[in-house]
Motif scaffolding. Structure first.
Motif, mmCIF file in Angstrom:
data_model
loop_
_atom_site.group_PDB
_atom_site.id
_atom_site.type_symbol
_atom_site.label_atom_id
_atom_site.label_comp_id
_atom_site.label_asym_id
_atom_site.label_seq_id
_atom_site.Cartn_x
_atom_site.Cartn_y
_atom_site.Cartn_z
ATOM 1 N N ILE A 109 4.501 -7.046 -12.337
ATOM 2 C CA ILE A 109 5.619 -6.911 -13.259
ATOM 3 C C ILE A 109 5.629 -8.141 -14.166
ATOM 4 N N GLU A 110 5.475 -7.933 -15.448
ATOM 5 C CA GLU A 110 5.488 -9.049 -16.394
ATOM 6 C C GLU A 110 6.919 -9.558 -16.608
ATOM 7 N N ARG A 111 7.017 -10.788 -17.075
ATOM 8 C CA ARG A 111 8.333 -11.384 -17.311
ATOM 9 C C ARG A 111 9.156 -10.515 -18.256
ATOM 10 N N GLY A 112 10.401 -10.282 -17.858
ATOM 11 C CA GLY A 112 11.308 -9.470 -18.666
ATOM 12 C C GLY A 112 11.124 -7.972 -18.500
ATOM 13 N N MET A 113 10.148 -7.566 -17.697
ATOM 14 C CA MET A 113 9.884 -6.151 -17.462
ATOM 15 C C MET A 113 10.337 -5.769 -16.049
ATOM 16 N N GLY A 114 10.346 -4.468 -15.779
ATOM 17 C CA GLY A 114 10.824 -4.007 -14.482
ATOM 18 C C GLY A 114 9.985 -2.881 -13.917
ATOM 19 N N LEU A 115 10.257 -2.571 -12.680
ATOM 20 C CA LEU A 115 9.603 -1.476 -11.960
ATOM 21 C C LEU A 115 10.670 -0.738 -11.167
ATOM 22 N N ALA A 116 10.616 0.577 -11.158
ATOM 23 C CA ALA A 116 11.632 1.375 -10.468
ATOM 24 C C ALA A 116 11.014 2.169 -9.325
ATOM 25 N N LEU A 117 11.645 2.075 -8.176
ATOM 26 C CA LEU A 117 11.342 2.957 -7.046
ATOM 27 C C LEU A 117 12.431 4.030 -7.055
ATOM 28 N N ARG A 118 12.049 5.219 -7.531
ATOM 29 C CA ARG A 118 13.020 6.286 -7.754
ATOM 30 C C ARG A 118 13.171 7.169 -6.528
ATOM 31 N N SER A 119 14.365 7.720 -6.382
ATOM 32 C CA SER A 119 14.640 8.779 -5.398
ATOM 33 C C SER A 119 14.287 8.361 -3.975
ATOM 34 N N LEU A 120 14.713 7.174 -3.586
ATOM 35 C CA LEU A 120 14.556 6.755 -2.193
ATOM 36 C C LEU A 120 15.547 7.554 -1.349
ATOM 37 N N HIS A 121 15.035 8.248 -0.363
ATOM 38 C CA HIS A 121 15.850 9.203 0.386
ATOM 39 C C HIS A 121 15.663 8.969 1.875
ATOM 40 N N PHE A 122 16.780 8.877 2.608
ATOM 41 C CA PHE A 122 16.714 8.611 4.046
ATOM 42 C C PHE A 122 17.718 9.499 4.776
ATOM 43 N N GLN A 123 17.244 10.073 5.886
ATOM 44 C CA GLN A 123 18.092 10.862 6.777
ATOM 45 C C GLN A 123 18.041 10.249 8.164
ATOM 46 N N ARG A 130 0.827 -1.217 0.000
ATOM 47 C CA ARG A 130 0.000 0.000 0.000
ATOM 48 C C ARG A 130 0.860 1.265 0.000
ATOM 49 N N ILE A 131 2.024 1.224 0.664
ATOM 50 C CA ILE A 131 2.916 2.390 0.674
ATOM 51 C C ILE A 131 3.611 2.530 -0.678
ATOM 52 N N ILE A 132 4.009 1.408 -1.255
ATOM 53 C CA ILE A 132 4.644 1.458 -2.574
ATOM 54 C C ILE A 132 3.676 2.022 -3.610
ATOM 55 N N ARG A 133 2.390 1.637 -3.511
ATOM 56 C CA ARG A 133 1.399 2.180 -4.445
ATOM 57 C C ARG A 133 1.289 3.695 -4.298
ATOM 58 N N GLN A 134 1.292 4.178 -3.050
ATOM 59 C CA GLN A 134 1.225 5.633 -2.845
ATOM 60 C C GLN A 134 2.462 6.310 -3.412
ATOM 61 N N ARG A 135 3.621 5.709 -3.207
ATOM 62 C CA ARG A 135 4.864 6.309 -3.695
ATOM 63 C C ARG A 135 4.877 6.384 -5.220
ATOM 64 N N LEU A 136 4.413 5.332 -5.874
ATOM 65 C CA LEU A 136 4.448 5.286 -7.334
ATOM 66 C C LEU A 136 3.245 5.960 -7.979
ATOM 67 N N GLY A 137 2.159 6.122 -7.200
ATOM 68 C CA GLY A 137 0.922 6.617 -7.790
ATOM 69 C C GLY A 137 0.293 5.591 -8.711
ATOM 70 N N GLU A 138 0.582 4.329 -8.455
ATOM 71 C CA GLU A 138 0.075 3.235 -9.290
ATOM 72 C C GLU A 138 -0.652 2.231 -8.407
ATOM 73 N N GLU A 139 -1.784 1.735 -8.884
ATOM 74 C CA GLU A 139 -2.493 0.681 -8.169
ATOM 75 C C GLU A 139 -1.939 -0.694 -8.490
#
Length: 331
Positions: free
Chosen positions: A79-93, A66-75
């Protein structure tokens, strides 16, 4: 399932030397995570991010679907075979009492045809850079650091070179960055202000043919010619001969005063502040890197010296945090 990180080694920043008292020393990291379905389609179920100092756990975050969906704005996290998904700009302080030495990522996924979740793990080394070059503040007068060194910094959309970049806008006598409505370039106090070399070196790269845009107007993508480096507009990269390159961008067209291959001294005029590239209004973009090419070379945290802030003059390399007003020495 294949996991990849960009960059492959994470460059962390440590903020101990600040122009004002702070609650604690802070360190930060930013990176992209890629997940590829190699053999079987999968549904992403969660990510666990852990930061270590050797074997000591310093922080942990658990991101369910549910958090990943909020981050990506995708429901859909399939991921289909041979395809990918990116979680961009992960930032931690987090605190910097102990330095991060590695980040461990655990990705959980539901594979097609299997009931139980499967997981994959990726360990990424973390390194800290000790700045070699004494970078004098490159501007004169009062400048507002409108972006840099915290969670609100949009430079972290490009984690490789610009994670620790800074943007500076000139403040006028009314403590604003522009007069009137700000719809003309001449309304902005940053416009045509001189930019000086922070340190001596050899001019490595010059970009000079980008037009200055009307404030608030998006650029035509065709002007970038498919080269993302041109999104930074007219620019100058200076090699300091020690593996560090200072980079000045969004400069005014036809204002550049140096050429590639030229040897310059600290304080040399490089050009004037403009509004070229992807720029909402006149400002100076600055970053430090281990090479002259944005989107290719590794960005480095930046310390400046020889500026005023909070009534003090700083002669030693110091972090300029976001929203700090820094005042460069007048000639």
């Amino acid at each position: 399932m294949l996991l990849e990180c960009r960059p492959t080694k994470i460059m962390a920043a440590e903020y101990k030397s600040l122009p004002f008292p702070a609650l604690m020393p802070i360190q930060e990291v930013a990176f992209d995570l890629g997940v590829t379905a190699t053999d079987t389609p999968l549904e992403l179920a969660g990510v666990v991010i852990q930061g270590y100092n050797d074997h000591q756990l310093l922080f942990e975050q658990r991101w369910p679907a549910r958090i990943i969906r909020q981050r990506l704005g995708e429901e859909n996290l399939r991921i289909e075979r041979g395809m990918g998904l990116a979680l961009r700009s992960l930032h931690f302080q987090l605190h910097a009492y102990e330095a991060l030495t590695s980040i461990e990522l655990v990705v959980l996924a539901q594979m097609d045809g299997k009931e139980e979740l499967e997981h994959a793990t990726l360990e990424i080394p973390v390194q800290f850079h000790k700045q070699k070059t004494n970078l004098y503040f490159p501007l004169r007068g009062a400048w507002w650091a409108i972006q840099g060194s915290d969670w609100s910094d949009m430079h972290k959309q490009e984690v490789l070179t610009q994670a620790y970049a800074l943007d500076f806008a000139r403040l006028g006598p009314d403590n604003r960055t522009f007069s009137g409505r700000g719809t003309a370039l001449e309304d902005h106090y940053s416009w045509e202000q001189p930019v000086y070399a922070t340190a001596g070196g050899k001019v490595a790269v010059v970009t000079y043919d980008m037009p200055d845009l009307v404030p608030g107007v998006l650029p035509d993508p065709l002007m970038f010619r498919g080269d993302p480096r041109r999104t930074l507009g007219n620019s100058v990269a200076v090699s300091h001969g020690n593996g560090e390159f200072s980079y000045y961008a969004c400069l005014q067209q036809a204002s550049l005063a140096v050429r590639e291959g030229q040897i310059i001294k600290r304080g040399a005029l490089l050009g004037k502040v403009g509004n070229s590239g992807v720029s909402p209004g006149p400002h100076l973009h600055f970053h430090l890197a281990d090479g002259p090419h944005p989107f290719i070379d590794q960005g480095l945290p930046v310390l400046f010296s020889h500026f005023w802030a909070g009534g003090q003059f700083f002669t030693q390399p110091t972090t300029i945090p976001t929203r700090m007003i820094a005042i460069g020495e007048e000639e």
